[in-house]
Design a protein around this motif. Structure first.
Motif, PDB file in Angstrom:
ATOM      1  N   GLY A 118      30.614 -23.253 -13.229  1.00 17.54           N
ATOM      2  CA  GLY A 118      31.507 -23.156 -12.081  1.00 17.54           C
ATOM      3  C   GLY A 118      32.817 -22.493 -12.439  1.00 17.54           C
ATOM      4  N   ASP A 119      33.374 -22.845 -13.590  1.00 14.87           N
ATOM      5  CA  ASP A 119      34.619 -22.219 -14.032  1.00 14.87           C
ATOM      6  C   ASP A 119      34.437 -20.716 -14.254  1.00 14.87           C
ATOM      7  N   ALA A 120      33.283 -20.332 -14.800  1.00 12.35           N
ATOM      8  CA  ALA A 120      33.014 -18.909 -15.032  1.00 12.35           C
ATOM      9  C   ALA A 120      32.955 -18.153 -13.710  1.00 12.35           C
ATOM     10  N   LEU A 121      32.312 -18.749 -12.710  1.00 14.38           N
ATOM     11  CA  LEU A 121      32.221 -18.114 -11.390  1.00 14.38           C
ATOM     12  C   LEU A 121      33.604 -17.973 -10.753  1.00 14.38           C
ATOM     13  N   VAL A 122      34.395 -19.032 -10.821  1.00 16.94           N
ATOM     14  CA  VAL A 122      35.733 -18.999 -10.239  1.00 16.94           C
ATOM     15  C   VAL A 122      36.581 -17.932 -10.933  1.00 16.94           C
TER      16      VAL A 122
END
Length: 400
Positions: free
Chosen positions: A144-148
Motif C-alpha cells: 500500500g505504501d508503494a502504491l501511495v
C-alpha cells in the motif's frame, strides 16, 4: 465490523476471545484467515488491558471444531442470536452456556450486536478495535505504501477540481507530492445482479444476471419487485463506470486528475470502463502501478486485494464510492474518524438525473453540484440504529 462486535461481546461476557474464523464467501471464494489479513500480535497487544485473546483454542476444547458443529445440534453452539441483539440478550442466553461448558461458539455472527443502548465503555471498545487494534499485516502495508508513493511522486501530471474542492495551484505541495483521488468502483457481477437494475446490456445481459441471481441467492432479491425506473429514482442502483465518470466531471474533476481505481473485477471488463478511462486518462489501479512479483502474495485473494485498496483509500486526498456497501461504509467511518475528505454520491438525485435523457450538460452539472452540497466530507452525527463504524461521531470521537 464483526470482529469489533466479537470483542465487545467477549467484554460483555467477561470471556476470552478466540481469534475469529472467517466464513468463505460464496461469491469471492477467498479462504484467507484473520492472520492472513490482520496483524494478530498487534491486535492482541492493543487490547490486552481490555479482554483476553488467544490465537487458538486451548487443548481442553480442541474438540470444538467446525466439523463438530456441522454434524449435529450442539449445546455449545449458539445460533439464535438475533440481528442487533442487546447486551442483556448475551448475558441471558450465552453466559449460561459459558458457565456450564466453559465455551460457546456463536454462529452466525453478522450484525449481531446493537448499536444503541450499550454502556459507553463497550462502545468505546468497539471504536478502539476498529480504529486502533485492526491493522493490516506488514506486506499489505508495504504494498500500500508503494502504491501511495507512486501515485504521489510519479512523473504524470495530476489534478483536482477547479471548483470549490481545490485549486490547481494546490495540486503539488512543498515536498513535490501530488494529490490523488481514490474511486471505489463497486460494479462487479455480484453487485449488478443483486441490485436487480438494468444496465443497458440488452436481453442477453438481463438473462445472464437473472441466472446468476438464481444460482447465488435462489432468486431472493428484494429489489426485483420494482421497475428499473423506480429503483433508479430511489437511488437503489449502483452507479456504472460511465455514470461515476459523469458525476466526477460535473463536480469539476478533469483529465489531469490522478485517479486510483479501487475495484475487484468490473462487470463487463475493460470495455465497461473505457469511457471512464477516456475522461480520466491518468487513472491507475493495483495492476498498472505494480509488478506481477509485487502482487504475487495477494493474487487471487479477494480479501487481501480489498485490504490493499482500503489502505490506499485511507491515504488518499479524497475518497469517493460509486455505491454504498461494506467497503464504502468502513472507509467513510474511518476517514471521518481521521478527519479526511470523502464525497458521498447522492444516489437518489443522480438516479433521477440519469433517467432524464434530454437534460443539457450545463443543467446536469448545476443539478449535480446542487445535489452534493454538504456531501463533501462534513461530519455527520450518528442517529439511532445507525452503525457506529460508519458514523463514529460522537461515540468514538468525543469524551463523555
Amino acid at each position: 465490523m464483526g470482529i469489533c462486535d466479537a470483542v465487545a461481546v467477549a467484554k460483555i461476557l467477561n470471556a476470552t476471545l478466540v481469534i475469529p474464523h472467517f466464513e468463505v464467501n460464496p461469491v469471492w471464494q477467498d479462504s484467507s484467515s484473520f492472520m492472513d489479513i490482520f496483524d494478530v500480535d498487534h491486535f492482541i497487544n492493543v487490547l490486552k488491558d481490555d479482554i483476553s485473546i488467544v490465537k487458538e483454542l486451548p487443548d481442553e476444547f480442541s474438540w470444538s471444531t467446525r466439523e463438530y458443529y456441522a454434524t449435529a445440534i450442539r449445546d455449545t453452539r449458539v445460533k439464535t442470536a438475533p440481528v442487533h441483539a442487546t447486551a442483556n440478550w448475551y448475558l441471558d442466553n450465552v453466559l449460561p452456556v459459558l458457565q456450564s461448558y466453559g465455551i460457546a461458539a456463536i454462529a452466525p455472527f453478522s450484525h449481531r450486536l446493537t448499536f444503541d443502548n450499550l454502556p459507553m465503555d463497550i462502545q468505546q471498545l468497539r471504536c478502539k478495535v476498529n480504529f486502533q487494534a485492526l491493522v493490516f499485516v506488514p506486506h499489505i502495508r508495504e504494498l500500500g505504501d508503494a502504491l501511495v508513493h507512486r501515485l504521489r511522486y510519479s512523473s504524470a501530471r495530476t489534478g483536482l477540481p477547479n471548483s470549490d474542492y481545490q485549486k490547481k495551484t494546490d495540486l503539488i505541495d512543498n515536498n513535490g507530492a501530488r494529490k490523488f483521488v481514490v474511486l471505489h468502483l463497486r460494479f462487479d457481477k455480484d453487485m449488478a445482479a443483486h441490485s436487480a437494475c438494468d444496465f443497458g446490456g440488452g436481453k442477453a445481459e438481463k438473462l445472464a444476471l437473472a441466472k446468476y441471481r438464481q444460482v447465488i441467492w435462489q432468486g431472493r432479491v428484494l429489489n426485483s419487485q420494482f421497475t428499473d425506473e423506480e429503483l433508479r429514482s430511489q437511488g437503489r442502483c449502483p452507479l456504472t463506470p460511465e455514470e461515476i465518470g459523469l458525476l466526477l466531471a460535473a463536480l469539476g474533476f478533469d483529465k489531469n486528475t490522478r485517479l486510483y481505481l479501487a475495484s475487484h473485477k468490473v462487470y463487463g471488463g475493460e470495455a465497461r470502463i473505457s469511457t471512464l478511462r477516456m475522461l480520466f486518462p491518468q487513472m491507475e489501479d493495483k495492476k498498472s502501478l505494480t509488478s506481477s512479483d509485487e502482487r504475487s502474495m495477494i493474487k487471487g485473494k479477494a480479501s487481501l486485494l480489498a485490504a490493499v485498496d482500503y489502505y490506499v483509500g485511507m491515504h488518499s486526498d479524497i475518497f469517493i464510492s460509486a455505491s454504498p456497501g461494506n467497503m464504502h461504509n468502513a472507509l467513510v467511518g474511518h476517514r471521518t474518524y481521521k478527519n479526511l475528505k470523502t464525497i458521498r454520491p447522492n444516489m437518489a438525485s443522480l438516479g433521477q438525473l440519469f433517467l432524464n435523457k434530454t437534460i443539457s450538460w450545463s443543467e446536469f452539472q448545476q443539478a449535480v453540484v446542487g445535489g452534493h452540497q454538504n456531501r463533501h466530507g462534513e461530519i455527520r452525527l450518528k442517529k439511532p440504529k445507525q452503525s457506529i463504524y460508519t458514523y463514529p461521531a460522537p461515540g468514538c470521537m468525543c469524551n463523555a
